[in-house]
Motif scaffolding. Structure first.
Motif, PDB file in Angstrom:
ATOM      1  N   ASP A 262       0.780  -1.155  -0.010  1.00 41.65           N
ATOM      2  CA  ASP A 262      -0.060  -0.124  -0.038  1.00 41.65           C
ATOM      3  C   ASP A 262       0.726   1.179  -0.063  1.00 41.65           C
ATOM      4  O   ASP A 262       0.333   2.188  -0.696  1.00 41.65           O
ATOM      5  CB  ASP A 262      -0.993  -0.044   1.274  1.00 41.65           C
ATOM      6  CG  ASP A 262      -2.341  -1.016   1.064  1.00 41.65           C
ATOM      7  OD1 ASP A 262      -2.260  -1.661   0.007  1.00 41.65           O
ATOM      8  OD2 ASP A 262      -2.561  -1.392   2.063  1.00 41.65           O
ATOM      9  N   ASP A 263       1.978   1.115   0.700  1.00 43.35           N
ATOM     10  CA  ASP A 263       2.856   2.166   0.976  1.00 43.35           C
ATOM     11  C   ASP A 263       3.775   2.439  -0.422  1.00 43.35           C
ATOM     12  O   ASP A 263       4.668   3.271  -0.631  1.00 43.35           O
ATOM     13  CB  ASP A 263       3.696   2.181   2.031  1.00 43.35           C
ATOM     14  CG  ASP A 263       2.817   2.583   3.196  1.00 43.35           C
ATOM     15  OD1 ASP A 263       1.873   2.792   3.131  1.00 43.35           O
ATOM     16  OD2 ASP A 263       3.461   2.348   4.485  1.00 43.35           O
ATOM     17  N   GLY A 264       3.593   1.387  -1.349  1.00 44.42           N
ATOM     18  CA  GLY A 264       4.366   1.518  -2.602  1.00 44.42           C
ATOM     19  C   GLY A 264       5.880   1.157  -2.297  1.00 44.42           C
ATOM     20  O   GLY A 264       6.963   1.307  -3.007  1.00 44.42           O
TER      21      GLY A 264
ATOM     22  N   SER B 116       8.462  -2.099  -2.131  1.00 45.35           N
ATOM     23  CA  SER B 116       8.435  -3.355  -2.838  1.00 45.35           C
ATOM     24  C   SER B 116       9.244  -4.314  -1.684  1.00 45.35           C
ATOM     25  O   SER B 116      10.444  -4.104  -1.409  1.00 45.35           O
ATOM     26  CB  SER B 116       9.364  -3.438  -4.184  1.00 45.35           C
ATOM     27  OG  SER B 116       8.715  -2.590  -5.118  1.00 45.35           O
TER      28      SER B 116
END
Length: 322
Positions: A229-231, A233
């Motif tokens: 969700d926070d981007g 990886s």
């Protein structure tokens, strides 16, 4: 006759040139080999020359640059090496060599000697230590779960004006999470939030590891979802932590469901996840479950490593021929 002699001379010259041994092409491995040879022979004048030249030629120091140093000869060579590095060209050649030496000493777990090098840097001008200098020391200490010593290193950093960065705290966090010390890990997170350092993939990986080792699988899965969700990886090992935790509690169906739920986003990650799970299922004699996974890997055209390939040939492919 003279013309023939001249022609023969030209041809023989070209022939001899073609036989000449070519010049050595510089590379990191070439410089490492030459520096280690000179270091073993105690030829620090040559070590000095090569350390300067490699930086000017664009070949940085590596983990193998100071491999001639060992615990057996450290007390003899360290003073000479510090004096040699102290005379290198100021700026990058000197800073890079100090950092590389600290990395080597930290790997040998010669922490007091590594700190001595860092203190020597701090007293010099134009090439002082920074966070990168201390990372190998903190990493070495936390891997051995010597947390008090690691915090003392951080105190030293602060005393010379270096604010610990996210990587420094990540080493502490990972160490505590690996040790299963949830309370201390929470303390590190609090410090990171207080200093507004944020979080990166290593931070999340450590937290997932800690949750898995504490048996809090729901928390680990929630952290993984938050990463996405926070981007941020996830690392491959982040998924591996969760797979390992499921298997540790014999949650085989949940492990398979987890791997399948993240399939189709990253081919390399899929190959890693399916491969790890199938291999571990085989080691636990869960052959039917492993067969289904390896069959699915083939259908998804994922890379199957040699051990699993043999399992596929004997258990999956052969079944299809019957």
């Amino acid at each position: 006759m003279l013309a023939l002699g001249k022609l023969w001379s030209q041809k023989s010259s070209r022939f001899l040139c073609s036989l000449a041994i070519p010049d050595v092409v510089p590379s990191c491995s070439y410089y490492d080999a030459q520096i280690n040879k000179a270091g073993r022979e105690g030829d620090f004048a040559t070590v000095h020359r090569l350390l300067n030249k490699r930086c000017h030629d664009g070949f940085f120091n590596t983990n193998n640059t100071f491999k001639f140093i060992s615990k057996n000869n450290l007390s003899i060579l360290l003073d000479a090496l510090l004096e040699t590095i102290g005379r290198l060209d100021s700026g990058f050649p000197r800073k890079c060599s100090y950092d590389c030496l600290i990395s080597r000493l930290s790997k040998m777990h010669c922490i007091s000697e590594a700190m001595r090098v860092a203190e020597t840097m701090a007293k010099s001008e134009g090439h002082g230590p920074n966070n990168v200098t201390f990372h190998p020391i903190i990493n070495a200490l936390t891997k051995k779960e010597e947390f008090e010593a690691a915090w003392r290193v951080i105190d030293v950093m602060k005393s010379i004006g270096i604010a610990p960065d996210l990587t420094s705290y990540n080493f502490m966090l990972t160490g505590y999470c690996f040790a299963g010390n949830v309370a201390s890990a929470a303390g590190v997170v609090a410090k990171m939030e207080e200093e507004e350092l944020g979080a990166d993939t290593r931070t999340y990986d450590a937290l997932v590891l800690g949750a898995c080792r504490a048996g809090k699988l729901d928390a680990a899965l929630a952290l993984l979802r938050r990463m996405l969700d926070d981007g941020v990886s996830p690392l491959y090992c982040t998924h591996a932590h969760i797979i390992g935790a499921f298997l540790r509690y014999n949650y085989y169906e949940q492990a398979i469901e987890f791997v399948r739920s993240y399939a189709g986003r990253d081919t390399k990650l899929d190959a890693e996840n399916f491969g790890i799970l199938a291999t571990r299922l085989i080691s636990r004699s869960k052959f039917e479950e492993a067969k289904e996974l390896v069959k699915e890997m083939s259908e998804r055209r994922l890379r199957i490593g040699p051990p699993l390939k043999a399992f596929y040939e004997s258990h999956v492919k052969s079944d299809g021929l019957r």
